[in-house]
Design a protein around this motif. Structure first.
Motif, short mmCIF file in Angstrom:
data_model
loop_
_atom_site.label_atom_id
_atom_site.label_comp_id
_atom_site.label_asym_id
_atom_site.label_seq_id
_atom_site.Cartn_x
_atom_site.Cartn_y
_atom_site.Cartn_z
N LEU A 1 -32.21 -28.76 10.61
CA LEU A 1 -32.01 -29.83 11.59
C LEU A 1 -32.43 -31.18 11.05
N GLU A 2 -33.47 -31.20 10.22
CA GLU A 2 -33.96 -32.49 9.71
C GLU A 2 -32.97 -33.15 8.76
N GLN A 3 -31.95 -32.40 8.31
CA GLN A 3 -30.95 -32.97 7.41
C GLN A 3 -29.74 -33.53 8.17
N PHE A 4 -29.68 -33.35 9.48
CA PHE A 4 -28.54 -33.83 10.25
C PHE A 4 -28.47 -35.36 10.23
N ASN A 5 -27.28 -35.89 10.04
CA ASN A 5 -27.01 -37.30 10.28
C ASN A 5 -26.39 -37.39 11.66
N ILE A 6 -27.21 -37.67 12.67
CA ILE A 6 -26.75 -37.52 14.04
C ILE A 6 -25.69 -38.56 14.42
N ALA A 7 -25.52 -39.58 13.59
CA ALA A 7 -24.46 -40.56 13.87
C ALA A 7 -23.08 -39.98 13.57
N LYS A 8 -23.04 -38.91 12.76
CA LYS A 8 -21.75 -38.36 12.33
C LYS A 8 -21.63 -36.86 12.51
N ASP A 9 -22.72 -36.16 12.64
CA ASP A 9 -22.70 -34.71 12.58
C ASP A 9 -22.01 -34.08 13.79
N SER A 10 -21.03 -33.23 13.53
CA SER A 10 -20.29 -32.59 14.62
C SER A 10 -21.11 -31.50 15.30
N THR A 11 -21.98 -30.80 14.55
CA THR A 11 -22.83 -29.80 15.17
C THR A 11 -23.79 -30.45 16.15
N PRO B 1 -8.28 -43.18 1.39
CA PRO B 1 -8.99 -43.48 0.14
C PRO B 1 -9.25 -44.97 -0.01
N GLN B 2 -10.36 -45.28 -0.65
CA GLN B 2 -10.76 -46.67 -0.86
C GLN B 2 -11.03 -46.93 -2.34
N GLY B 3 -10.82 -48.18 -2.74
CA GLY B 3 -11.23 -48.62 -4.07
C GLY B 3 -10.59 -47.88 -5.22
N GLY B 4 -9.30 -47.57 -5.12
CA GLY B 4 -8.62 -46.89 -6.21
C GLY B 4 -8.87 -45.40 -6.26
N GLU B 5 -9.60 -44.86 -5.29
CA GLU B 5 -9.86 -43.42 -5.25
C GLU B 5 -8.60 -42.67 -4.82
N VAL B 6 -8.47 -41.42 -5.28
CA VAL B 6 -7.41 -40.56 -4.79
C VAL B 6 -7.89 -39.69 -3.65
N ARG B 7 -9.19 -39.62 -3.45
CA ARG B 7 -9.78 -38.76 -2.42
C ARG B 7 -10.05 -39.56 -1.15
N GLY B 8 -9.61 -38.99 -0.02
CA GLY B 8 -9.87 -39.65 1.24
C GLY B 8 -11.11 -39.15 1.94
N ASN B 9 -11.73 -38.10 1.43
CA ASN B 9 -12.90 -37.49 2.09
C ASN B 9 -13.95 -38.54 2.42
N LEU B 10 -14.52 -38.45 3.62
CA LEU B 10 -15.56 -39.39 4.01
C LEU B 10 -16.74 -39.34 3.07
N ALA B 11 -17.06 -38.12 2.58
CA ALA B 11 -18.19 -37.97 1.66
C ALA B 11 -17.91 -38.64 0.31
N ARG C 1 -12.32 -44.09 4.27
CA ARG C 1 -12.48 -44.77 5.57
C ARG C 1 -11.78 -43.96 6.64
N GLY C 2 -12.49 -43.61 7.70
CA GLY C 2 -11.94 -42.78 8.75
C GLY C 2 -11.31 -43.61 9.86
N GLN D 1 -17.31 -36.82 16.04
CA GLN D 1 -17.89 -38.08 16.50
C GLN D 1 -17.00 -39.27 16.15
N GLU D 2 -16.39 -39.25 14.97
CA GLU D 2 -15.53 -40.36 14.58
C GLU D 2 -14.35 -40.50 15.54
N ILE D 3 -13.75 -39.37 15.91
CA ILE D 3 -12.62 -39.40 16.85
C ILE D 3 -13.10 -39.89 18.21
N ALA D 4 -14.23 -39.38 18.68
CA ALA D 4 -14.74 -39.78 20.00
C ALA D 4 -15.09 -41.26 20.04
#
Length: 332
Positions: free
Chosen positions: A20-30, A237-247, A251-252, A301-304
């Protein structure tokens, strides 16, 4: 049960998750699930996969703790003293451990499946988690996929690149965009990338034809109880990246489902729900399905936050309905 209808009884829920201490509550779906469940009066408990155990003559148990949300930022929770609990004594057990799907995750699914035999209700179902590895599950739904190859053969990958010219290579056990490479028509570094990902032919990887629509985002489409959530999160994807993953820095952007999104989600949703997959995250680029995520789908959370659509409450409502239906069946 109608959307928004509230069950008269409360549930006792066990979340098997990361610390639980590792949760980022601003984004975490759990966390969003926990908050929605607590709002509806349900009791929250938590443990980690390492806390699960079984002994002959007994039932699958866990050293778990009751969790109380503070509603005041940090600390966002307080816990009672840990104690041993039997999984079958909960109304629902939610397996929300993040990937990778390694040996310990595999063993945890077997412990959870034994708990099912003892009467526990586990979501997503442990056998379904094992049967739907998030990249390889695509093979069953090939009609929706871009040209795709699964192999450990360097020669096969070279032939695939020669045919499609612009390809994506990724490990089968990756998450968050880790280990994803794009190889363009010039084939630059193809050999080195294949050696790295396949470990000189010892590890199987996935290759897919590059889909230019990634520029508009890798869309996460959530399916709850077989029904699509009407908004997805396009991870751009941002900054020339091919990956769109938030991690990976994507940008979501939340947006309504496209016709292709609806078609794919409606085709897969009921089939996956019938297998015990209450929550699924489909990854769609343009009109192509690229992954089927079943371990701990995110983006609630991002969708909400961007649309006002309360994904977490919809999920808890679906959980309530399934638990109530299973309880009714057990009484017959």
């Amino acid at each position: 049960m109608r959307a928004g209808q509230r069950l008269l009884t409360t549930m006792k829920l066990l979340f098997v998750a990361d610390p639980l201490e590792q949760f980022n509550i601003a984004k975490d779906s759990t966390y969003a699930m926990m908050r929605a469940a607590a709002t509806r009066g349900h009791a929250l408990w938590a443990c980690e996969p390492a806390d699960l155990s079984w002994q002959r003559g007994g039932c699958v148990s866990a050293v778990a703790t009751a969790v109380h949300l503070t509603g005041s930022g940090q600390p966002w929770y307080r816990c009672d003293a840990p104690r041993s609990v039997v999984l079958a004594d909960f109304d629902a057990v939610l397996m929300r451990k993040d990937p990778p799907f390694d040996a310990e995750y595999f063993y945890a699914t077997h412990l959870l499946q034994q708990a099912e035999r003892e009467g526990a209700r586990v979501f997503n179902r442990p056998a379904a988690l094992r049967d739907h590895p998030e990249k390889l599950a695509l093979m069953e739904f090939a009609e929706w996929a871009p040209p795709t190859l699964v192999t450990r053969s360097t020669q096969a990958i070279r032939a695939f690149h020669a045919e499609h010219r612009d390809i994506i290579l990724k490990p089968l056990d990756g998450m968050g965009g880790r280990g994803i490479f794009r190889v363009g028509p010039d084939g630059l570094n193809l050999g080195a990338i294949v050696e790295l990902l396949t470990q000189h032919g010892r590890t199987t990887v996935m290759a897919q034809r590059f889909v230019p629509a990634i520029a508009q985002g890798d869309k996460r489409v959530l399916v709850i109880g077989g029904e699509p959530v009407p908004f997805c999160l396009a991870r751009i994807p941002q900054g020339g990246e091919v990956r769109g993953n938030l991690a990976a820095g994507g940008r979501g952007v939340a947006q309504p489902l496209s016709e292709a999104d609806w078609a794919i989600a409606r085709a897969l949703g009921p089939r996956l729900a019938a297998r015990g997959l209450l929550l699924v995250g489909l990854d769609i680029i343009g009109e192509y399905l690229t992954e089927v995520n079943v371990t701990s789908p995110t983006c609630f959370q991002e969708i909400a936050q961007q649309t006002g659509y309360d994904v977490a409450t919809r999920f808890i409502e679906a959980l309530e309905a399934v638990v109530a239906a299973k309880g009714a069946q057990a009484e017959v």
